[in-house]
Design a protein around this motif. Structure first.
Motif, short mmCIF file in Angstrom:
data_model
loop_
_atom_site.label_atom_id
_atom_site.label_comp_id
_atom_site.label_asym_id
_atom_site.label_seq_id
_atom_site.Cartn_x
_atom_site.Cartn_y
_atom_site.Cartn_z
N TYR A 1 41.75 42.12 33.95
CA TYR A 1 40.81 41.87 35.19
C TYR A 1 39.90 40.86 35.06
O TYR A 1 38.78 41.05 34.19
CB TYR A 1 40.30 43.15 35.51
CG TYR A 1 39.47 43.14 36.71
CD1 TYR A 1 40.15 43.17 38.02
CD2 TYR A 1 38.19 43.12 36.78
CE1 TYR A 1 39.34 43.19 39.25
CE2 TYR A 1 37.25 43.29 38.03
CZ TYR A 1 38.03 43.03 39.31
OH TYR A 1 37.33 42.83 40.51
N MET A 2 39.87 39.87 35.91
CA MET A 2 38.94 38.73 35.63
C MET A 2 37.97 38.94 36.72
O MET A 2 37.93 38.79 38.03
CB MET A 2 39.76 37.45 35.89
CG MET A 2 40.68 37.04 34.86
SD MET A 2 41.66 35.53 35.28
CE MET A 2 40.54 34.45 35.43
N GLY A 3 36.77 39.70 36.09
CA GLY A 3 35.85 40.06 37.13
C GLY A 3 34.79 38.89 37.44
O GLY A 3 34.79 37.89 36.75
N ALA A 4 33.90 39.10 38.42
CA ALA A 4 33.03 37.98 38.80
C ALA A 4 31.87 38.00 37.60
O ALA A 4 31.54 37.03 37.38
CB ALA A 4 32.17 38.70 39.79
N ARG A 5 31.42 39.11 36.97
CA ARG A 5 30.61 39.02 35.78
C ARG A 5 31.23 39.06 34.32
O ARG A 5 30.77 38.59 33.53
CB ARG A 5 29.71 40.28 35.77
CG ARG A 5 28.46 39.64 36.96
CD ARG A 5 27.65 40.62 37.23
NE ARG A 5 27.98 41.62 38.42
CZ ARG A 5 27.91 42.78 38.40
NH1 ARG A 5 27.39 43.37 37.67
NH2 ARG A 5 28.28 43.13 39.60
N GLU A 6 32.35 39.96 34.16
CA GLU A 6 33.05 40.12 33.15
C GLU A 6 34.63 40.36 33.31
O GLU A 6 35.04 40.58 34.47
CB GLU A 6 32.59 41.51 32.48
CG GLU A 6 31.36 41.56 31.83
CD GLU A 6 30.99 42.96 31.14
OE1 GLU A 6 30.77 42.90 29.88
OE2 GLU A 6 31.06 44.06 31.90
N ASP A 7 35.23 39.99 32.14
CA ASP A 7 36.68 40.21 32.09
C ASP A 7 37.01 41.41 31.55
O ASP A 7 35.89 41.85 30.54
CB ASP A 7 37.51 39.07 31.44
CG ASP A 7 37.39 37.85 32.18
OD1 ASP A 7 36.81 37.82 33.24
OD2 ASP A 7 37.62 36.75 31.36
#
Length: 167
Positions: free
Chosen positions: A60-66
């Motif tokens: 999951y390529m999050g806005a702050r963290e993967d």
């Protein structure tokens, strides 16, 4: 062995996290506050299937963290089943709930379950085993993977080139 005046301690049954998560999602047993977050994560198309030979993980390529998501392959048994069940997420929330007897999972595994069930919506990136190891290490140590973003960009460039050549 009998304890004085009390019941014998019961042996703890093995816990199948994948079954617990599947049950939670199908029965909407996750907190109501997750509903908007889950809907946003599913719609965001930030899930990427990463494969190297027979090894498959999702990110999951999050806005702050993967976050790394490890699925369990399951043979489909009916129309409400699918071939992947999430069993692990590297986010802090999943780790905290893993130690709880009452809560399980995180928004990422609920969203992953829905994305995987919907079909091949997420991009699939094939990498070498060395690249896979590099991506995993970057996510676990730095919180984000530059190597994964580079692999996705290269894949998109190759796709654009092949489309241009076919015209």
């Amino acid at each position: 062995m009998k304890l004085s005046g009390s019941e014998e301690p019961r042996e703890r049954q093995p816990y199948d996290i994948a079954v617990a998560i599947e049950s939670m999602v199908l029965n909407r047993g996750y907190p109501g506050s997750w509903a908007d977050i889950v809907a946003e994560e599913v719609a965001s198309r930030r899930y990427v299937r990463l494969s190297s030979g027979r090894l498959e993980i999702w990110v999951y390529m999050g806005a702050r963290e993967d976050h790394l998501l490890v699925p369990q392959r399951v043979k489909p048994v009916g129309p409400r089943s699918f071939s992947l069940r999430p069993t692990y997420c590297s986010c802090d929330g999943f780790q905290l709930r893993l130690s709880s007897d009452h809560e399980v999972g995180c928004t990422h595994v609920v969203s992953f379950y829905k994305v995987a069930r919907a079909g091949p919506l997420a991009p699939s990136v094939k990498v070498s085993s060395d690249e896979m190891a590099q991506i995993i290490m970057e996510i676990l140590t730095l919180g984000r993977s530059v190597s994964l973003r580079r692999a996705i960009a290269n894949m998109q460039q190759d796709s654009d080139k092949s489309r241009a050549l076919s015209r």
